[in-house]
Design an enzyme around this catalytic site. Structure first.
Site, short mmCIF file in Angstrom:
data_model
loop_
_atom_site.label_atom_id
_atom_site.label_comp_id
_atom_site.label_asym_id
_atom_site.label_seq_id
_atom_site.Cartn_x
_atom_site.Cartn_y
_atom_site.Cartn_z
N LYS A 198 -25.23 32.32 2.09
CA LYS A 198 -25.35 31.27 1.41
C LYS A 198 -26.73 30.81 1.03
CE LYS A 198 -23.67 26.76 0.49
NZ LYS A 198 -22.47 25.93 0.66
N LYS A 209 -24.65 20.19 -1.08
CA LYS A 209 -23.44 19.55 -1.74
C LYS A 209 -22.74 18.40 -1.01
CE LYS A 209 -21.57 22.99 -5.19
NZ LYS A 209 -20.55 23.88 -5.43
N HIS A 262 -8.39 24.20 -4.73
CA HIS A 262 -8.41 22.69 -4.91
C HIS A 262 -7.15 22.19 -5.37
CE1 HIS A 262 -13.12 22.30 -4.92
NE2 HIS A 262 -12.79 22.75 -3.69
N HIS A 301 -11.44 28.74 -5.12
CA HIS A 301 -11.53 27.32 -5.02
C HIS A 301 -10.89 26.56 -6.07
CE1 HIS A 301 -14.42 28.31 -1.90
NE2 HIS A 301 -14.59 27.18 -1.55
N GLU A 314 -26.14 25.08 -9.14
CA GLU A 314 -25.01 25.95 -9.69
C GLU A 314 -24.97 26.00 -11.23
OE1 GLU A 314 -21.13 25.20 -7.52
OE2 GLU A 314 -20.21 25.10 -9.51
N ARG A 350 -31.49 4.44 -1.80
CA ARG A 350 -31.67 5.39 -2.86
C ARG A 350 -32.25 6.56 -2.15
NH1 ARG A 350 -33.76 0.82 -5.16
NH2 ARG A 350 -32.55 0.11 -6.80
N ASN A 378 -17.67 29.70 -5.55
CA ASN A 378 -16.17 28.95 -5.48
C ASN A 378 -15.17 29.99 -5.67
OD1 ASN A 378 -17.63 26.26 -5.37
ND2 ASN A 378 -17.90 26.57 -7.55
N ARG A 403 -24.53 30.44 -8.03
CA ARG A 403 -24.00 29.65 -6.79
C ARG A 403 -22.27 29.35 -7.46
NH1 ARG A 403 -26.02 24.40 -3.86
NH2 ARG A 403 -24.14 24.10 -2.42
N GLU A 434 -13.80 31.19 4.40
CA GLU A 434 -15.14 31.01 3.68
C GLU A 434 -15.99 32.23 4.13
OE1 GLU A 434 -15.40 28.88 1.38
OE2 GLU A 434 -14.64 26.86 1.69
N HIS A 455 -8.82 22.78 3.83
CA HIS A 455 -9.60 23.50 2.78
C HIS A 455 -9.57 24.87 2.70
CE1 HIS A 455 -12.83 23.73 -0.28
NE2 HIS A 455 -13.40 24.27 0.57
#
Ligand code: NAD
Ligand code: GLY
Length: 369
Positions: free
Chosen positions: A226, A142, A251, A247, A236, A120, A244, A240, A184, A264
């Site tokens: 960032k 993330k 993606h 993206h 987000e 956990r 993307n 935030r 990026e 990527h």
């Protein structure tokens, strides 16, 4: 060495950026109260940097459990994640045993997710070794894995305690991976830092030649951007999402072409051109602006044309097919160079025009040859 802080109150953490950091025991010591860590890396990075890191840890009396995973985006899966848990359990790693991610974004994302879930939650340190992971994925918490139906669909927000970006590790990075990271880097200039975009235009050749000072500056300025965004909107709920840019399309390219066929950063590059095209169709940026963005990506040796997956497949992978019918879309677009906005109501005919104008079937064939 330069140090930034990601300001998240009691979960704030430093990002150290410089050369020779893998050999700097002091930086790690403060974060390792116990004398045992688990290093998660892969079959490519282990022969390059694992021994060096272990030696540094030994200097401060810290023993390491090693978890060496297969390399590649195609292994960013639940099955591979289980290999991490298997090793941690077999070595009886405890709640106080930190996980160190040594590698690129795939290792960082998977290790972070394992750290969030194992017992956990255990402490977690990022040692990113690709440009992409140094400027983006190691910062901000993330973490996650891919699902056959979508990229990064299973994961958690889980912040590291420390990020060590050793610029020297970039010397062994394949050219294609360096370029993928530049996608990026360019993103920060486009969405919120116009003077950085201009700096990138002036220094792209130095970056490609791996000039250490230029790379360190690019990593620092990217991480500063960032860190500012993450500190303002960790989960987000607003700003935030602007990270993307490109993206949603990217993606879809990565998933549609099969994980690993398009890097990527390559997907982000072609996706950013699509976002720029759509921004121009909305009347936000000019044809000259789009040309300027294309030129910079081409100079960074990145693709500016997307694979022709077919409109339906793009819509499927973007998860937008129903919303397209309803006329309500959500995209990060460029209001002007250096300023991005989240847009909820892009007219579907403009999106369809972009999906037709920015693709080529050659991009599909070339990757599958
Ligand atoms: P990657 O982790 O696959 O690394 C690229 C390749 O370089 C791999 O083969 C790797 O083994 C190799 N490599 C790593 N370091 C090396 C070195 N120093 N020398 C030689 N080879 C080296 O890819 P990446 O581009 O680093 O990361 C992409 C991943 O990051 C994607 O899965 C993407 O979804 C994720 N990502 C996450 C975030 C986030 O916020 N968490 C942000 C952007 C991207
Ligand atoms: N790479 C996007 C984010 O961290 O939010």
């Amino acid at each position: 060495m330069q140090t930034l802080t990601v300001g998240l109150e009691d979960r704030s953490y430093p990002i150290h950026i410089g050369t020779g950091l893998l050999a700097n025991a002091e930086l790690l010591e403060a974060h390792l109260p116990r004398k045992r860590v688990a290093i998660v890396t892969n079959t490519t990075v282990a022969p390059l940097y694992l021994e060096r890191l272990k030696l540094t840890l030994q200097q401060i009396g810290v023993q390491s459990v090693e978890v060496i995973l297969p390399d590649g985006e195609a292994y960013k899966t639940a099955e591979t994640l289980n290999l991490i848990y298997d090793a941690l359990l077999a070595h009886r790693c405890e709640r106080s045993t930190p996980l160190i991610a040594l590698g690129g974004g795939v290792i960082g994302d998977m290790t972070g997710f394992a750290a969030a879930c194992y017992l956990r939650g255990v402490p977690f340190i990022q040692i990113p070794t690709t440009l992409l992971s140094q400027v983006d994925s190691s910062v901000g918490g993330k973490t996650g894995i891919n699902h056959p139906l979508g990229k990064n669909m299973i994961g958690a927000f889980y912040q590291p305690q420390l990020v060590l970006a050793d610029i020297e590790t970039l010397n062994t990075l394949p050219d294609k991976e360096l370029s993928a990271g530049l996608a990026e880097v360019i993103k920060y200039g486009l969405i919120r830092d116009l003077s950085f975009l201009v700096w990138l235009e002036q220094n792209m050749d130095k970056l490609l030649a791996r000039d250490t000072d230029a790379l360190q500056y690019a990593v620092l300025r990217s991480c500063q951007n960032k860190a500012d965004v993450v500190a303002a909107d960790e989960r987000e709920s607003g700003e935030r999402a602007l990270l993307n840019l490109g993206h949603t399309f990217g993606h879809a390219i990565e998933s549609g072409m099969g994980y690993g066929n398009w890097l990527h950063g390559e997907g982000v590059a072609a996706g950013t051109i699509m976002a720029a095209d759509l921004s121009q169709r909305l009347g936000w940026i000019s044809e000259q602006d789009v040309a300027r963005i294309r030129t910079l990506f081409i100079r960074a040796h990145l693709p500016v044309t997307a694979p022709d997956l077919g409109v339906e497949k793009y819509l499927d992978y973007m998860g937008l097919d129903k919303k397209v019918e309803g006329g309500k879309l959500r995209f990060v677009l460029l209001r002007q160079l250096g300023q991005a906005e989240l847009v909820n109501d892009v007219p579907s005919e403009l999106l369809l025009q972009t999906l037709q104008a920015c693709v080529s079937s050659d991009e599909v064939r070339n990757r599958h040859d």
